[in-house]
Design a protein around this motif. Sequence first.
Motif, PDB file in Angstrom:
ATOM      1  N   ARG A 284       0.838  -1.215   0.000  1.00  0.00           N
ATOM      2  CA  ARG A 284       0.000   0.000   0.000  1.00  0.00           C
ATOM      3  C   ARG A 284       0.858   1.245   0.000  1.00  0.00           C
ATOM      4  O   ARG A 284       0.596   2.206  -0.727  1.00  0.00           O
ATOM      5  N   TYR A 285       1.906   1.241   0.814  1.00  0.00           N
ATOM      6  CA  TYR A 285       2.743   2.439   0.934  1.00  0.00           C
ATOM      7  C   TYR A 285       3.419   2.772  -0.399  1.00  0.00           C
ATOM      8  O   TYR A 285       3.369   3.912  -0.864  1.00  0.00           O
ATOM      9  N   VAL A 286       4.080   1.767  -0.993  1.00  0.00           N
ATOM     10  CA  VAL A 286       4.861   2.062  -2.203  1.00  0.00           C
ATOM     11  C   VAL A 286       3.954   2.469  -3.360  1.00  0.00           C
ATOM     12  O   VAL A 286       4.355   3.256  -4.223  1.00  0.00           O
ATOM     13  N   ARG A 287       2.748   1.958  -3.376  1.00  0.00           N
ATOM     14  CA  ARG A 287       1.824   2.352  -4.450  1.00  0.00           C
ATOM     15  C   ARG A 287       1.346   3.793  -4.266  1.00  0.00           C
ATOM     16  O   ARG A 287       0.794   4.388  -5.192  1.00  0.00           O
ATOM     17  N   HIS A 288       1.578   4.351  -3.079  1.00  0.00           N
ATOM     18  CA  HIS A 288       1.334   5.781  -2.834  1.00  0.00           C
ATOM     19  C   HIS A 288       2.589   6.614  -3.074  1.00  0.00           C
ATOM     20  O   HIS A 288       2.576   7.825  -2.874  1.00  0.00           O
ATOM     21  N   GLY A 289       3.718   5.942  -3.419  1.00  0.00           N
ATOM     22  CA  GLY A 289       4.974   6.655  -3.607  1.00  0.00           C
ATOM     23  C   GLY A 289       5.758   6.821  -2.332  1.00  0.00           C
ATOM     24  O   GLY A 289       6.638   7.679  -2.238  1.00  0.00           O
ATOM     25  N   ILE A 290       5.436   5.975  -1.328  1.00  0.00           N
ATOM     26  CA  ILE A 290       6.090   6.052  -0.011  1.00  0.00           C
ATOM     27  C   ILE A 290       6.845   4.753   0.243  1.00  0.00           C
ATOM     28  O   ILE A 290       6.262   3.667   0.194  1.00  0.00           O
ATOM     29  N   GLY A 291       8.121   4.844   0.526  1.00  0.00           N
ATOM     30  CA  GLY A 291       8.901   3.663   0.863  1.00  0.00           C
ATOM     31  C   GLY A 291       9.181   3.585   2.351  1.00  0.00           C
ATOM     32  O   GLY A 291       9.075   4.574   3.074  1.00  0.00           O
ATOM     33  N   VAL A 292       9.520   2.389   2.812  1.00  0.00           N
ATOM     34  CA  VAL A 292       9.988   2.176   4.182  1.00  0.00           C
ATOM     35  C   VAL A 292      11.313   1.425   4.072  1.00  0.00           C
ATOM     36  O   VAL A 292      11.440   0.515   3.240  1.00  0.00           O
ATOM     37  N   HIS A 293      12.267   1.805   4.906  1.00  0.00           N
ATOM     38  CA  HIS A 293      13.588   1.165   4.809  1.00  0.00           C
ATOM     39  C   HIS A 293      14.209   1.093   6.193  1.00  0.00           C
ATOM     40  O   HIS A 293      14.547   2.118   6.779  1.00  0.00           O
ATOM     41  N   HIS A 294      14.311  -0.139   6.727  1.00  0.00           N
ATOM     42  CA  HIS A 294      15.023  -0.323   8.005  1.00  0.00           C
ATOM     43  C   HIS A 294      15.539  -1.747   8.097  1.00  0.00           C
ATOM     44  O   HIS A 294      15.163  -2.620   7.296  1.00  0.00           O
ATOM     45  N   ALA A 295      16.401  -2.001   9.069  1.00  0.00           N
ATOM     46  CA  ALA A 295      17.121  -3.278   9.148  1.00  0.00           C
ATOM     47  C   ALA A 295      16.213  -4.452   9.472  1.00  0.00           C
ATOM     48  O   ALA A 295      16.587  -5.603   9.239  1.00  0.00           O
TER      49      ALA A 295
END
Length: 838
Positions: A284-295
């Motif tokens: 859902r996030y990436v299809r809004h143009g929002i990424g998440v990045h953590h270990a």
Amino acid sequence: MEDVSLIDQLPPAPEPDSLFEAFASWAEERGLTLYQHQEEALIETVAGSNVILNTPTGSGKSLVAAGALFAALARDECSFYTAPIKALVSEKFFELCAIFGTDNVGMMTGDASVNADAPIVCCTAEVLANIALRDGADADIGMVVMDEFHFYAEPDRGWAWQVPLLELPQAQFLLMSATLGDVSRFEKDLIRRTGRETTVVSSAERPVPLYYSYRTTPLHETLEELLQTREAPVYIVHFTQAQAVERAQSLTSINMCTRAEKEEIAKEIGKFRFTTKFGRNLSRYVRHGIGVHHAGMLPKYRRLVERLAQAGLLKVICGTDTLGVGVNVPIRTVLFTALSKYDGTRVRRLTAREFHQIAGRAGRAGFDTVGNVVAQAPEHVIENEKALAKAGDDAKKRRKVVRKKAPDGFVSWDQSTFEKLIAAEPEPLKSRFRVSNAMLLSVIARPGDCFAAMRHLLTDNHDDRPTQRRHISEAIAMYRSLLDGGIVEKLPEPDEEGRTARLTVDLQPDFALNQPLSTFALAALDLLDPQSSSYPLDVLTVVESTLDDPRQILGAQLNKARGEAIAQMKADGVEYEERMERLEEVEYPKPLEELLDHAYDVYRRSHPWVGDHPLRPKSVARDLFERAMTFTDYVGFYELARSEGLVLRYMASAYKALSQTVPEDAKTEELRDLIEWLGELVRQVDSSLLDEWEQLTNPDEDEDSTETQIEERPKPVSANPRAFRVLVRNELFRRVELAARHRYDELGALDGDEGWDAEEWEEAMEAYYDEHDELGIGPDARGPKMLLIEEGNGNWQVRQIFDDPEDDHDWGISAEIDLAASDEAGRAVVRVLDVNRM
């Protein structure tokens, strides 16, 4: 343009001028123009000088490193390239294979070794440090490139960045980082130890200049302004994984992308499999143009975010401050949500090094002409500013504004804090030298006077005199224990190789370079009974006890165990104070703890160096198997969605250790089944963790698909028959366990879509319990003999036999396994047909 091999550019004679010209020519043919500081560093390197390269992120330090390795290769010298984490080591390994050819590049990370005799070796800092301790000035090392050298100041690991400087006087050094601070003492120290000229190359001018701003507007407003002024991609920096994910969720209310951009994102994602709960949220996030990045994310999810960012499709990435190491994504703006963090002990302001390490990710050469660094004011300050703005210039209204206070424990920061961090040089690197049994044994084992060698290490390291005295006391105590244990004996006179003491035992091959407790694990296997039904899981327990503790998983297990204990004690009517006392005794599962602890104590008497590495009994991979859960079920059961990457990395480590540590003659058929099951479980969740490890033995193979697809889908799960049978067995046994505990609602949740809801299950099991008092769920109940499989092309017909107290074995579950659906889901898809007596 076809890539030009650097090997083809080796000049006939390794003269400095010809080396520089050859390398510069190669770079030019690849379309690279050397910056002035790169030229300076390369000229000094090919001339044989040590170089300390203290230049900003994105200034091309990797190219200088390639030049240093090229020069060493031309001089027929062995060179070592170190990086702080294994993932970066393997990434650099593949990168250097492409430049120098697979025959010329090797890798050593402690749990993987490929072509270790190659003239160029990529390794972790600890591996190089242990080689330096083992061989000293006799080590066949002509060039050392140490990337991310600021790790020298890491409390637990910094010793590994210092030891090579102390023990390899014959080597030429290239030390690289964007945040070294004052390096004058390193410059003098290297000149004294190596006798080489040492040059500091620092460049205050970034190839992509940074602009700084401090904001008192709410973050949503700050972000909207950055998007409107085309300052994306924006990396929003948080200091916990939970905050990063929560921010991504909150930002979905902002319309960041046009319909066309969203369609482009969907096209790039293609048939990527979002196989976990977090993955579905990430979709859902990436299809809004929002990424998440953590270990804590699965590697495939991090790569997806990186790939979408590199394609210019993500406007915002919400992540943690760990992006400073090894993240290759174009970021135009770094947005700090805070200038303080909890460091595991206390909340404190960021150090200058931490701030510059993160801020330096803004503005990447080749992507941007400028970079932006934005810091948000504290939230309570922003809210107060907003309330005052609403009151306007009316003095009476402004006096009535109730100002919000900072939360408890808050460490404040403001614009002046931000400005001081911008102007501040990174703090001087602090020495983290330490003594260990492994250090003593390595030094004693090498030729020469070990007492003189240890005196040099203990008195000529980078610590102050009082700290050195503490090291000396520790070393003397360790040496005496080695003498008392009969591991070392002092020689009355030096032997033919100049040794003044010697080991009375043989150290394992590549001592201290591989898993330190692997030899203990081998010895402990002799304590197990291969005929026992629990043997495969007991072998897994031995191996798990040698792995590092995954703290988040163990904490979740402890919380679950305490929650269940409290519920049971309440049901039993135990008073509150007694419940609290009993709760202190509850632990996460530690099978074979007593046996392993005793074995470890005995083993340590004759192998005292293992004392540097404590045994850690635990059950994670075993727990997953015994609960007969899928990976997704397990993550959900312990509420580990934010740490699923950690869970999978642990499972991959357990699989690798099982595969590498357990000898072939100790592997029963049931143990082979378990190993195959664990490998397939990891591969189906994220194949990259094992595919890369296996590809290390075959770096020549070209995987064209990795250039064109975000995710390389794993092989069909049914293509590995041995592992698939275990997956089927686990799925059926999970139903047996739930039935034995009368958890019909959970059974209905598993099989309700196929008509077997909770009522259907309860009715079927009541018929069983009319004939039998209980249902067995021990090792015999889950064994392969209790599952009958009739294999077919499109599906399997299976019968899971119940372990009843009378051993009639006439009741069981009849089911069908849909192979096509299983391959699509990456797990065994079961359709229950009946629960009955045959």
